[in-house]
Design a protein around this motif. Structure first.
Motif, PDB file in Angstrom:
ATOM      1  N   ARG A 218     -22.789  47.117 -65.240  1.00  0.00           N
ATOM      2  CA  ARG A 218     -20.827  47.522 -66.088  1.00  0.00           C
ATOM      3  C   ARG A 218     -21.587  49.523 -65.011  1.00  0.00           C
ATOM      4  NH1 ARG A 218     -17.444  44.715 -66.589  1.00  0.00           N
ATOM      5  NH2 ARG A 218     -16.834  45.841 -68.297  1.00  0.00           N
ATOM      6  N   GLU A 221     -20.058  49.330 -62.060  1.00  0.00           N
ATOM      7  CA  GLU A 221     -18.299  49.309 -61.056  1.00  0.00           C
ATOM      8  C   GLU A 221     -17.705  50.220 -62.283  1.00  0.00           C
ATOM      9  OE1 GLU A 221     -18.755  44.314 -62.593  1.00  0.00           O
ATOM     10  OE2 GLU A 221     -17.545  45.305 -64.743  1.00  0.00           O
ATOM     11  N   ALA A 222     -18.226  51.970 -62.794  1.00  0.00           N
ATOM     12  CA  ALA A 222     -17.652  52.381 -63.881  1.00  0.00           C
ATOM     13  C   ALA A 222     -17.122  53.611 -62.917  1.00  0.00           C
ATOM     14  CB  ALA A 222     -18.271  53.056 -64.809  1.00  0.00           C
ATOM     15  N   HIS A 225     -13.375  52.811 -60.792  1.00  0.00           N
ATOM     16  CA  HIS A 225     -12.419  53.225 -61.890  1.00  0.00           C
ATOM     17  C   HIS A 225     -12.359  54.834 -62.176  1.00  0.00           C
ATOM     18  CE1 HIS A 225     -12.129  48.944 -62.971  1.00  0.00           C
ATOM     19  NE2 HIS A 225     -13.568  48.487 -62.243  1.00  0.00           N
ATOM     20  N   LEU A 227     -14.253  56.418 -64.030  1.00  0.00           N
ATOM     21  CA  LEU A 227     -14.562  56.507 -65.582  1.00  0.00           C
ATOM     22  C   LEU A 227     -16.233  56.776 -65.389  1.00  0.00           C
ATOM     23  CD1 LEU A 227     -12.706  53.959 -67.007  1.00  0.00           C
ATOM     24  CD2 LEU A 227     -11.778  56.442 -67.180  1.00  0.00           C
ATOM     25  N   ILE A 229     -19.277  55.797 -68.220  1.00  0.00           N
ATOM     26  CA  ILE A 229     -19.757  54.821 -69.047  1.00  0.00           C
ATOM     27  C   ILE A 229     -18.985  54.574 -70.193  1.00  0.00           C
ATOM     28  CG2 ILE A 229     -22.487  55.302 -69.344  1.00  0.00           C
ATOM     29  CD1 ILE A 229     -20.791  51.671 -68.017  1.00  0.00           C
ATOM     30  N   TYR A 232     -15.650  53.210 -70.573  1.00  0.00           N
ATOM     31  CA  TYR A 232     -15.953  52.244 -69.388  1.00  0.00           C
ATOM     32  C   TYR A 232     -16.319  51.102 -70.586  1.00  0.00           C
ATOM     33  CZ  TYR A 232     -15.616  48.671 -65.520  1.00  0.00           C
ATOM     34  OH  TYR A 232     -15.730  47.642 -65.089  1.00  0.00           O
ATOM     35  N   ASP A 233     -17.088  50.710 -70.410  1.00  0.00           N
ATOM     36  CA  ASP A 233     -18.041  49.586 -71.288  1.00  0.00           C
ATOM     37  C   ASP A 233     -18.814  50.256 -71.819  1.00  0.00           C
ATOM     38  OD1 ASP A 233     -19.215  47.418 -72.671  1.00  0.00           O
ATOM     39  OD2 ASP A 233     -19.394  46.501 -70.770  1.00  0.00           O
TER      40      ASP A 233
END
Ligand code: ADP
Ligand code: MG
Length: 258
Positions: A218, A221-222, A225, A227, A229, A232-233
């Motif tokens: 994660r 990935e953030a 995008h 973003l 974390i 994002y998650d």
């Protein structure tokens, strides 16, 4: 007065930028006024916070080379309380241009003096080298945050970094501290990674943060995008680790200035 930290390790890919984005965000979410300074020509902290580098007007380059104020160059981010001085590709040429400039090691320090009263915490995301950009960071800050990936070659290059830190302390910034060593991208399933944690703890002792950042997809990935974390998650293991480290750094900063 702000606590000013640089996130340094001359090795690339150890988690400096991931740490910079996410600590800056979580420290801001704790109600502190934060400035993140992108000192890496790659500008990953800038793009990782969702700022389009092609739209940036004034950047780190303008602060260091053109003598612009940080107030002129900082931009707001989607995180309340977090401002950014973005980096663009022209910073890649700055290293060479700095060479011929007067007081080339202290430019960032002087630029930051004007904003020490405005922010509670300043974080500098350093490039993966020990050149003049990183030297400017070492001279400008109160303490270092050193991310280390818990892999076989983790301690490689550390003695060179510490030698540079000693030189800077002797000649340019006597109060520079090793703030915290942050263990990142940790895969606790492997025995080797656990051994490396032990080795780093033996080497740095109390400076090593008790909160270890796990290897967590994660976190990778953030930034794609745009973003942090936290947006994002926030429930991911990576998020929880960085939130804990952010609180630790705030406490460390308070203890420093007391
Ligand atoms: P540096 O700034 O030191 O070069 P980065 O923060 O850019 O390092 O991280 C290098 C790569 O590893 C990036 O692709 C990033 O998304 C990824 N990464 C960083 N931390 C983690 C982690 N804890 N778990 C998984 N991937 C990570
Ligand atoms: Mg980086």
């Amino acid at each position: 007065m702000a606590n000013v930290f640089a996130i340094v390790n001359q090795k690339g890919g150890v988690g400096k930028t991931t740490t910079a984005i996410n600590l800056a965000t979580y420290i801001a979410m704790e109600g502190q006024r934060v400035l993140l300074f992108d000192l890496d020509p790659q500008g990953n902290a800038t793009s990782g916070l969702g700022i389009d580098r092609s739209q940036v007007e004034l950047s780190t380059y303008d602060v260091l080379i053109e003598g612009r104020s940080i107030g002129d160059c900082q931009v707001a981010t989607q995180v309340e309380g977090l401002s950014l001085v973005p980096a663009t590709l022209d910073l890649a040429g700055a290293e060479l241009q700095l060479m011929s400039m007067l007081s080339r090691e202290t430019l960032l320090r002087h630029a930051l003096e004007a904003v020490r009263g405005i922010f509670d915490v300043v974080l500098i995301d350093a490039p993966p080298s020990l050149g003049l950009l990183t030297l400017n960071a070492l001279v400008a800050v109160d303490a270092l945050l050193i991310p280390m990936q818990t892999e076989y070659y983790a301690l490689e290059g550390v003695s060179q970094l510490l030698r540079t830190v000693e030189l800077v302390k002797r000649q340019l910034n006597p109060s520079l501290e090793i703030g915290r060593v942050l263990l990142t991208m940790h895969d606790e399933r492997t025995r080797l990674a656990r051994q490396v944690v032990e080795e780093i703890r033996n080497y740095f002792g109390e400076s090593v943060s008790p909160f270890i950042v796990p290897r967590n997809i994660r976190l990778t990935e953030a930034p794609s995008h745009g973003l942090p974390i936290a947006l994002y998650d926030p429930k991911s293991r990576g998020a929880i680790a960085y939130q804990s480290i952010a609180k630790e750094i705030i406490e460390y900063g308070k203890a420093r200035t007391r």
